[in-house]
Scaffold this active site. Structure first.
Site, PDB file in Angstrom:
ATOM      1  N   ASN A 158       0.816  -1.231   0.000  1.00  0.00           N
ATOM      2  CA  ASN A 158       0.000   0.000   0.000  1.00  0.00           C
ATOM      3  C   ASN A 158       0.847   1.277   0.000  1.00  0.00           C
ATOM      4  OD1 ASN A 158       0.737  -0.406   2.650  1.00  0.00           O
ATOM      5  ND2 ASN A 158      -1.214   0.244   3.512  1.00  0.00           N
ATOM      6  N   GLU A 257       4.416  -3.188  12.600  1.00  0.00           N
ATOM      7  CA  GLU A 257       3.403  -2.175  12.253  1.00  0.00           C
ATOM      8  C   GLU A 257       2.268  -2.932  11.591  1.00  0.00           C
ATOM      9  OE1 GLU A 257       3.530   0.849  13.077  1.00  0.00           O
ATOM     10  OE2 GLU A 257       5.630   1.425  13.243  1.00  0.00           O
ATOM     11  N   CYS A 291      -3.320   1.615   6.752  1.00  0.00           N
ATOM     12  CA  CYS A 291      -3.639   1.087   8.084  1.00  0.00           C
ATOM     13  C   CYS A 291      -4.070   2.198   9.037  1.00  0.00           C
ATOM     14  CB  CYS A 291      -2.462   0.297   8.636  1.00  0.00           C
ATOM     15  SG  CYS A 291      -0.921   1.169   8.492  1.00  0.00           S
ATOM     16  N   GLU A 465       8.249   4.300  14.280  1.00  0.00           N
ATOM     17  CA  GLU A 465       8.998   4.680  13.081  1.00  0.00           C
ATOM     18  C   GLU A 465       8.934   6.192  12.900  1.00  0.00           C
ATOM     19  OE1 GLU A 465       8.940   0.572  10.551  1.00  0.00           O
ATOM     20  OE2 GLU A 465       7.412   2.005  10.020  1.00  0.00           O
TER      21      GLU A 465
END
Ligand code: ADP
Length: 486
Positions: A158, A257, A291, A465
Site C-alpha cells: 500500500n 506495524e 492502516c 517509526e
C-alpha cells in the site's frame, strides 16, 4: 514498459551484495498495473537460498559499515535523499503504475518516503549515549548505543516506497545493514530505490533487496537465520503474529506495524466542515487502503444528520479512474481479492439492516474500483465495525455521550490511529487520554509525518517509526561499568 525520464530506474533484477541478479531457478514474478491490467514488468522469484546469501552479504558488510563515522553514513543517506527528490516524477510514475494510487498521492508518498531518509541522515549524527553517576566512589558508568546488526525488513504494497524508507533509513543511519523483501505486488518501486541507493554510494552488501512469490519461505529464512538480529515488519496482524512466533526461537528484536481499525469521532461542538474534510482525507486516501485510514466514523446525535449529509456531498465530488490521469481521487483496489472482501463487508452491513447512502457497488469505470460508500444505521455487530475494511467504505455510527463513544472506539483488538473533532479543551484531553491508540489526530485527518513517532499498541503492534524515537529500534544499549577509578 513504463515511460521514464531516467530509464535506469526500471529495474527487473534483485540487488544482492552490490550486484543485480536473477533468481537461481530463473523463475520470475509478473507485475501488473491494477487499473489497466497490463503486464508492466517481471522480477526474479527468489527463495530461501538467495535470501540466505543476501543475509550473509549484509552480515559481511556490517563489519565495516558499523565503523563508518556517523558523518560518513549521513552523507551517503543525504545523497540517497537528493536522488529520490531529483527522480520524484519517475518514482511516482512507477508507483502509480504498479499500485494504482493517484499520481498526486504517489508524489506525496515519494516526498514522505524521502523525508525519512533526510531526517535519519541528520539523526545518524545524534545517537548519543550517557554518563551516569556511579554507584561507588571508584565507579564510573557510561552508556553507548550500538547498531544491532543485520535487519530484515518485510514491507507491504500500500506504500511501496515509504514503508521501505521508513525502516531502512533509520537502520542504515544507526549502522545496521538491511535485507528487504518488498511486496510481490509492488516490487518495482523497491528496486528503483535500490538503484538510487547504488548511485548514492552505499558500499556493497549494505542494502539488499530480494523479491519473491513465496513470502512464507523467505520470511522463514529471515526469522530463523542467526545473523539476522532484527525483523521489522509492516503488514497484516495475521502475518505479524506468524513472524513474531518465528522470531521467538532466536529471540530477535522485532518491530511490528500491523493492522488498524481507526475510530473517527465527531462531537457536537466540532467544526463540521473541517470534520468532513478530515474524514475524506483519512478515509479515502489510497482508496481506503492504509492502516491509518479511519475505519469507523462516530457522529454525535446533535450533528449526525448535518455531518452525514455534508459527507455524502463531499463523497460525490471524488473522481474515480486511472491514477495516471489528472484530477483522479480514487484509483483501483490492489487486486480482485481485496475487492471481494470490500463487497463482503458491505453485503454484510446491507443484509443486517444498514442503509447504503452512497456507492455500495463496483464502479462502471473499472472493475477494481469500488465506489466511495457511506453506510448509515450501522451497528457494532457488523463487519464494518469489527474488520479493517481496507477500501473506500465509511460506516457512520450515531452516539450520545463521550464515555459511550470512547468505549465503542476502544472495542477492538487494534490500536493504531484514532481521530476526533471537537473544541472543548478539557474534553480534548480526556478523549486523547482515553483512546487506546498509539496515535491521536485532534481536529485533523492527516497525522503521518517524519517528525512524529508512528506506531501502534494492542494487536496493531509495537515499535515506532520516524521522529527522534525511530532510530532507537535499531540500536542496542550497552553500559560499561568502570571500577577502580581512585
Ligand atoms: P496485506 O494484507 O497488506 O497484503 P500481508 O501481511 O499479507 O499484508 O503482506 C505484507 C507483507 O508480508 C508482504 O510483503 C507479503 O509478501 C509478506 N508476507 C505475507 N505472508 C508472509 C509470511 N508468511 N511470512 C513472511 N512474509 C509474509
Amino acid at each position: 514498459m513504463i515511460p521514464l525520464k531516467n530509464k535506469s530506474l526500471y529495474k527487473t533484477q534483485c540487488y544482492v551484495n552490490g550486484e543485480w541478479r536473477n533468481s537461481n531457478s530463473g523463475d520470475r514474478i509478473n507485475v501488473y498495473n491494477p487499473y489497466s491490467k497490463e503486464l508492466v514488468g517481471t522480477v526474479p522469484d527468489m527463495g530461501a537460498a538467495e535470501c540466505k546469501e543476501a543475509i550473509e552479504s549484509a552480515h559481511a558488510a556490517f563489519q565495516t559499515w558499523k565503523d563508518y563515522s556517523a558523518g560518513e553514513r549521513s552523507q551517503i543517506l543525504r545523497k540517497w535523499f537528493e536522488l529520490q527528490m531529483e527522480n520524484i516524477d519517475d518514482l511516482a510514475n512507477i508507483l502509480t503504475i504498479e499500485q494504482g494510487k493517484p499520481l498526486a498521492e504517489a508524489k506525496g508518498e515519494i516526498r514522505y518516503g524521502a523525508s525519512f531518509v533526510e531526517w535519519f541522515a541528520e539523526e545518524a549524527k545524534r545517537v548519543y549515549g550517557d554518563v551516569i553517576p556511579g554507584h561507588g566512589r571508584d565507579k564510573r558508568i557510561t552508556v553507548i548505543k550500538q547498531p544491532i546488526g543485520v535487519v530484515a525488513a518485510i514491507t507491504p504494497w500500500n506504500f511501496p516506497n515509504a514503508m521501505i524508507t521508513r525502516k531502512v533509513a533509520p537502520a542504515l543511519a544507526a549502522g545496521c545493514t538491511v535485507v528487504i523483501k518488498p511486496s510481490e505486488l509492488t516490487p518495482l518501486s523497491a528496486l528503483a530505490l535500490a538503484e538510487l541507493a547504488e548511485q548514492a554510494g552505499f558500499p556493497k552488501g549494505v542494502l539488499n533487496i530480494i523479491t519473491t512469490d513465496d513470502a512464507p519461505s523467505v520470511g522463514q529464512a529471515m526469522t530463523s537465520h542467526s545473523k539476522v538480529k532484527k525483523v521489522s515488519f509492516t503488514g497484516s496482524t495475521k502475518v505479524g503474529k506468524i513472524l513474531l512466533k518465528q522470531c521467538a526461537d532466536s529471540v530477535k528484536k522485532v518491530s511490528m506495524e500491523l493492522g488498524g481499525n481507526a475510530p473517527f469521532i465527531v462531537f457536537d461542538d466540532a467544526d463540521i466542515d473541517a470534520a468532513v474534510e478530515g474524514a475524506i482525507a483519512s478515509k479515502f486516501r489510497n482508496a481506503g487502503q492504509t492502516c491509518v485510514c479511519s475505519n469507523r466514523i462516530f457522529a454525535q446525535e446533535g450533528i449526525y444528520e448535518e455531518f452525514v449529509n455534508k459527507l455524502a456531498i463531499a463523497v460525490k465530488d471524488l473522481q474515480l479512474g486511472d491514477g495516471l490521469k489528472e484530477g483522479i481521487n480514487i484509483g483501483p483496489l490492489i487486486e480482485p481479492k481485496a475487492l471481494s472482501f470490500v463487497e463482503k463487508v458491505v453485503d454484510n452491513a446491507r443484509t443486517n439492516g444498514a442503509t447504503i447512502l452512497t456507492g455500495g457497488k463496483v464502479s462502471k469505470v473499472n472493475d477494481l474500483i469500488y465506489e466511495p460508500t457511506i453506510v448509515t444505521n450501522a451497528t457494532t455487530d457488523m463487519m464494518v465495525f469489527r474488520e479493517e475494511i481496507f477500501g473506500p467504505v465509511a460506516p457512520v455510527f450515531k452516539f450520545k455521550t463521550e464515555s459511550e463513544v470512547i468505549e465503542m472506539a476502544n472495542d477492538t483488538p487494534y490500536g493504531l490511529a484514532s481521530y476526533f473533532y471537537g473544541r472543548d479543551y478539557a474534553r480534548i484531553w480526556r478523549v486523547s487520554e482515553g483512546l487506546e491508540y498509539g496515535m491521536v489526530g485532534i481536529n485533523t485527518g492527516m497525522i503521518s509525518t517524519t517528525v512524529a513517532p508512528f506506531g501502534g499498541i494492542k494487536e496493531s503492534g509495537f515499535g515506532r517509526e520516524g521522529s527522534k524515537y525511530g532510530i532507537e529500534d535499531f540500536v542496542n544499549i550497552k553500559y560499561m561499568c568502570w571500577g577502580g577509578v581512585e
